[in-house]
Design a protein around this motif. Structure first.
Motif, mmCIF file in Angstrom:
data_model
loop_
_atom_site.group_PDB
_atom_site.id
_atom_site.type_symbol
_atom_site.label_atom_id
_atom_site.label_comp_id
_atom_site.label_asym_id
_atom_site.label_seq_id
_atom_site.Cartn_x
_atom_site.Cartn_y
_atom_site.Cartn_z
ATOM 1 N N ASP A 63 19.525 24.924 22.080
ATOM 2 C CA ASP A 63 19.943 23.709 22.773
ATOM 3 C C ASP A 63 18.776 22.980 23.441
ATOM 4 N N ASP A 64 17.809 23.720 23.958
ATOM 5 C CA ASP A 64 16.659 23.110 24.634
ATOM 6 C C ASP A 64 15.447 23.185 23.714
ATOM 7 N N THR A 65 15.054 22.055 23.151
ATOM 8 C CA THR A 65 13.946 22.021 22.188
ATOM 9 C C THR A 65 12.734 21.277 22.757
ATOM 10 N N ARG A 66 12.581 21.303 24.072
ATOM 11 C CA ARG A 66 11.450 20.603 24.670
ATOM 12 C C ARG A 66 10.141 21.363 24.493
ATOM 13 N N ASP A 67 10.230 22.666 24.352
ATOM 14 C CA ASP A 67 9.048 23.513 24.257
ATOM 15 C C ASP A 67 9.083 24.238 22.920
ATOM 16 N N ILE A 68 8.141 23.932 22.031
ATOM 17 C CA ILE A 68 8.123 24.486 20.677
ATOM 18 C C ILE A 68 6.962 25.468 20.542
ATOM 19 N N ILE A 94 0.959 28.907 19.861
ATOM 20 C CA ILE A 94 0.638 27.834 20.800
ATOM 21 C C ILE A 94 1.950 27.127 21.126
ATOM 22 N N THR A 95 2.149 26.776 22.382
ATOM 23 C CA THR A 95 3.327 25.987 22.737
ATOM 24 C C THR A 95 2.951 24.510 22.743
ATOM 25 N N THR A 96 3.872 23.668 22.307
ATOM 26 C CA THR A 96 3.611 22.242 22.231
ATOM 27 C C THR A 96 4.860 21.466 22.630
ATOM 28 N N GLY A 97 4.656 20.270 23.090
ATOM 29 C CA GLY A 97 5.766 19.404 23.481
ATOM 30 C C GLY A 97 5.257 17.991 23.677
ATOM 31 N N THR A 98 6.157 17.093 24.055
ATOM 32 C CA THR A 98 5.806 15.692 24.260
ATOM 33 C C THR A 98 6.295 15.255 25.630
ATOM 34 N N PHE A 99 5.389 14.784 26.450
ATOM 35 C CA PHE A 99 5.742 14.366 27.800
ATOM 36 C C PHE A 99 6.371 12.974 27.807
ATOM 37 N N ILE A 100 7.293 12.776 28.731
ATOM 38 C CA ILE A 100 7.927 11.474 28.907
ATOM 39 C C ILE A 100 6.942 10.547 29.613
ATOM 40 N N THR A 101 6.685 9.398 29.020
ATOM 41 C CA THR A 101 5.748 8.445 29.597
ATOM 42 C C THR A 101 6.240 7.970 30.969
ATOM 43 N N GLY A 102 5.371 8.052 31.948
ATOM 44 C CA GLY A 102 5.700 7.569 33.280
ATOM 45 C C GLY A 102 6.487 8.541 34.142
ATOM 46 N N PHE A 103 6.696 9.774 33.665
ATOM 47 C CA PHE A 103 7.462 10.730 34.458
ATOM 48 C C PHE A 103 6.702 11.064 35.741
ATOM 49 N N ASP A 104 7.385 10.991 36.863
ATOM 50 C CA ASP A 104 6.778 11.241 38.171
ATOM 51 C C ASP A 104 7.035 12.683 38.581
ATOM 52 N N MET A 118 9.538 16.581 29.921
ATOM 53 C CA MET A 118 9.237 16.664 28.493
ATOM 54 C C MET A 118 10.447 16.234 27.676
ATOM 55 N N LYS A 119 10.185 15.674 26.511
ATOM 56 C CA LYS A 119 11.242 15.188 25.625
ATOM 57 C C LYS A 119 11.795 16.328 24.767
ATOM 58 N N GLN A 120 13.044 16.179 24.346
ATOM 59 C CA GLN A 120 13.600 17.076 23.338
ATOM 60 C C GLN A 120 12.927 16.751 21.998
ATOM 61 N N ILE A 121 12.473 17.773 21.301
ATOM 62 C CA ILE A 121 11.790 17.588 20.025
ATOM 63 C C ILE A 121 12.816 17.674 18.900
ATOM 64 N N ASN A 122 12.966 16.581 18.159
ATOM 65 C CA ASN A 122 13.944 16.535 17.064
ATOM 66 C C ASN A 122 13.374 17.065 15.755
ATOM 67 N N ASP A 123 12.055 17.101 15.628
ATOM 68 C CA ASP A 123 11.432 17.527 14.370
ATOM 69 C C ASP A 123 10.320 18.535 14.670
ATOM 70 N N PRO A 124 10.676 19.811 14.882
ATOM 71 C CA PRO A 124 9.664 20.821 15.195
ATOM 72 C C PRO A 124 8.610 20.992 14.110
ATOM 73 N N ILE A 125 8.996 20.819 12.845
ATOM 74 C CA ILE A 125 8.026 20.933 11.747
ATOM 75 C C ILE A 125 6.925 19.890 11.928
ATOM 76 N N ASN A 126 7.319 18.658 12.192
ATOM 77 C CA ASN A 126 6.341 17.590 12.376
ATOM 78 C C ASN A 126 5.480 17.846 13.607
ATOM 79 N N GLN A 127 6.111 18.344 14.675
ATOM 80 C CA GLN A 127 5.390 18.602 15.915
ATOM 81 C C GLN A 127 4.281 19.633 15.702
ATOM 82 N N CYS A 128 4.601 20.734 15.041
ATOM 83 C CA CYS A 128 3.590 21.768 14.814
ATOM 84 C C CYS A 128 2.598 21.366 13.721
ATOM 85 N N SER A 129 3.034 20.534 12.789
ATOM 86 C CA SER A 129 2.097 20.040 11.773
ATOM 87 C C SER A 129 0.965 19.254 12.432
ATOM 88 N N LYS A 130 1.292 18.528 13.492
ATOM 89 C CA LYS A 130 0.262 17.793 14.226
ATOM 90 C C LYS A 130 -0.756 18.758 14.840
#
Length: 223
Positions: A63-68, A94-104, A118-130
């Motif tokens: 359910d929580d895909t913010r941390d891959i 390695i853990t990876t994720g995407t931060f929300i722009t402007g998050f305080d 951090m955002k929910q990651i919809n495409d973990p394959i793409n995230q780790c490919s990066k």
């Protein structure tokens, strides 16, 4: 590597497995997920070209895909050495994720949430490919064993200003690694990746579709 490029019999096994897993994912569940948070869906596969009677693939949701987690190898336990620090080891991923722009962070409403902002990651394959494309998955040649003979590493130079081999700016599913009119891909080797589940976390592991079952862990149920 695209599935269409894999030679027999792995091509046949992967096609059969993927078709059956997709069919299982389309099958309506008999009870709500919240009533069965740890449920695993098992699909029996009779794989062509094997001597085994069958292989079972377990599916599990996350359910929580913010941390891959991006694993270096199809190995969940071996801790690789830390480059430059004798005797020190690190996680096999390695853990990876995407931060929300402007998050305080100062006004974080959930200070106990380690993944807040951090955002929910919809495409973990793409995230780790990066991460692989950036070269972060091969510190000190750790994953040289996965790089095929004849692969040409990217030449030095700034991102977006170096020649890339065809397809180096896309992941295995044909999705761009980096958005924008100019490709920012570096061109480092990216192996075929598969989404599994470890510790209720998405684990993206180098290997074919059956790698999750081979490691005794469920594949990611994306329904």
């Amino acid at each position: 590597m695209n599935l269409s490029e894999v030679t027999y019999p792995r091509d046949t096994k992967n096609r059969v497995q993927n078709l059956l897993v997709q069919e299982a994912r389309r099958t309506p569940k008999l009870s709500p997920r919240w009533r069965k948070p740890a449920i695993l869906t098992f699909v029996g596969l009779a794989l062509a070209g094997t001597t085994a009677a069958g292989v079972y693939v377990a599916l599990a949701p996350v359910d929580d895909t913010r941390d891959i987690r991006c694993y270096y190898h199809a190995d969940l336990t071996t801790r690789p050495p830390v480059v430059g620090v004798p005797g020190e080891t690190k996680n096999p991923y390695i853990t990876t994720g995407t931060f929300i722009t402007g998050f305080d962070t100062k006004s974080n409403p959930n200070p106990d949430d380690k993944n807040a902002g951090m955002k929910q990651i919809n495409d973990p394959i793409n995230q780790c490919s990066k991460v692989w494309d950036l070269g972060e998955m091969n510190p000190g040649g750790l994953t040289d064993d996965l790089i095929p003979d004849g692969f040409v590493s990217p030449p030095p130079g700034p991102r977006g200003a170096r020649p890339l081999r065809e397809g180096a700016d896309k992941d295995q599913n044909g999705n761009p690694l980096w958005p924008g009119p100019v490709s920012m891909a570096l061109g480092n080797y990216v192996p075929f990746l598969t989404e599994c589940v470890v510790d209720n976390t998405v684990a993206v592991i180098p290997g074919p579709a059956e790698v999750c079952a081979q490691l005794g862990i469920p594949a990611l149920d994306k329904n």
